[in-house]
Design a protein around this motif. Sequence first.
Motif, PDB file in Angstrom:
ATOM      1  N   CYS A   1      96.619  29.882  19.806  1.00  0.00           N
ATOM      2  CA  CYS A   1      96.764  28.430  19.796  1.00  0.00           C
ATOM      3  C   CYS A   1      95.701  27.761  20.667  1.00  0.00           C
ATOM      4  O   CYS A   1      95.155  26.719  20.299  1.00  0.00           O
ATOM      5  N   ARG A   2      95.415  28.351  21.794  1.00  0.00           N
ATOM      6  CA  ARG A   2      94.387  27.788  22.676  1.00  0.00           C
ATOM      7  C   ARG A   2      93.021  27.801  21.983  1.00  0.00           C
ATOM      8  O   ARG A   2      92.216  26.873  22.152  1.00  0.00           O
TER       9      ARG A   2
ATOM     10  N   LYS B   1      93.650  25.324  18.469  1.00  0.00           N
ATOM     11  CA  LYS B   1      94.409  24.080  18.570  1.00  0.00           C
ATOM     12  C   LYS B   1      93.542  22.886  18.208  1.00  0.00           C
ATOM     13  O   LYS B   1      92.425  22.719  18.701  1.00  0.00           O
TER      14      LYS B   1
ATOM     15  N   GLU C   1     106.509  26.854  23.997  1.00  0.00           N
ATOM     16  CA  GLU C   1     105.633  26.878  25.167  1.00  0.00           C
ATOM     17  C   GLU C   1     104.226  27.361  24.846  1.00  0.00           C
ATOM     18  O   GLU C   1     103.289  27.100  25.600  1.00  0.00           O
TER      19      GLU C   1
ATOM     20  N   GLN D   1     102.408  26.250  22.591  1.00  0.00           N
ATOM     21  CA  GLN D   1     101.685  25.095  22.045  1.00  0.00           C
ATOM     22  C   GLN D   1     101.400  25.214  20.554  1.00  0.00           C
ATOM     23  O   GLN D   1     100.541  24.508  20.022  1.00  0.00           O
TER      24      GLN D   1
ATOM     25  N   ASP E   1     101.958  24.420  16.705  1.00  0.00           N
ATOM     26  CA  ASP E   1     102.343  23.122  16.151  1.00  0.00           C
ATOM     27  C   ASP E   1     103.717  23.157  15.479  1.00  0.00           C
ATOM     28  O   ASP E   1     104.541  22.263  15.683  1.00  0.00           O
TER      29      ASP E   1
END
Length: 388
Positions: free
Chosen positions: A330-331, A334, A355, A357, A359
């Motif tokens: 995700c990092r 994103k 947590e 992140q 979606d």
Amino acid sequence: SENQVIPVDLYLSLAKQVTLLTPNLQELQTLTSGNHNQGNGDHGTLVNLSQLINTNILLTGGDNQSSLSVDWLAAHNIAHTSLYHQEQLFGFKASSVDTFHNHGTGCTLSSAIATAMALGHPLLDAIVIAKAYVHRGLECSFGLGKGPGVLARNGWPNDMRYFPEIIMPEYPKLAVNSQLVFAKVSQPLQVYTVTQSLDVLEQVLMAGARTVQLRIKTPKNVEQLEQDIQRAVVLGEKYQAQVFINDHWQLAIKHCAFGVHLGQEDILQADLTQIAAAGLALGLSSHGYFEMLLVQQLSPSYLAIGHIFATPTKEMPSQPQGLVKLARYCRLLKGRLPLVAIGGINQDNLAQVKETQVDDIAVVRGIELAAEPGRSWQALQQTWQALI
């Protein structure tokens, strides 16, 4: 002694005991100097040697004198990896880093690959992680004393600009299709129900769901399959929902579904040009760094990442991704496209998944097997929305 020359045959014998060799072009030529069945060109040599010694070989391209560097992998029998990514030739293309301080590049690459594998990443993922790690290390390299300096050690790579572009010569249509434009999702997917049951699909739509996927893996017959897909599309129109059809892209186009969802294997068989021309959205599955980097080049409408936790829903060659990996995915991606986590997600782990992140989440058994699928969806949706 230092001047002793180790015979090539001994090198090749030792190579059969390892998972991956990482020679540069000069070293590859030395290893194949006595092999008269090398194939045509460097790629043929690479593939033939990989088959001869029964292991994976990554031909590093750091010696290239150009603005681009391409490493070539002859893949062979990789654990926890799709069969469609076995016995393939892959290219890892990245911009060359113009620096005098490049001492230890090859050693760093191979060490980083081994480290990523030790952390539970399959070989293909480990290679792209290591490539990104080395690329960033070269950009931040520095001098120590006389001569070429060393690569910087900057920790886990989380920036897409350091990761390589993946090339699949056997499937050139992937490169062509990377120019296609697929419809965007018109509303957040949120808790995304995936089911083979039209009854479940209708119940969650009645409960308020606005994104669903009909996934029929073993249809009774072609006629029934088409009727089910047509009914799912009608239900989507009735409830103004985004209905995705898994796999059966021709029927999805024929009956004007909102979108199609495809797995890694399906991408190579489906006509993505027709899907884009019909104005459909496209969701794609992925199971780690390599597959994510490969399919995000197509700019899909969303990317599903799984399986996060162990699940009996579907037999998979990949291992559970877990929350640490999901957070890193995700990092990295994103904001580029909607990211959907799937696999073993339920009320008990919903907060932990949030947590990371990611979606949205996709749920199969937690809704499909519930006594009241509509209420089960509502409970998950309310919890998901309430989490920060």
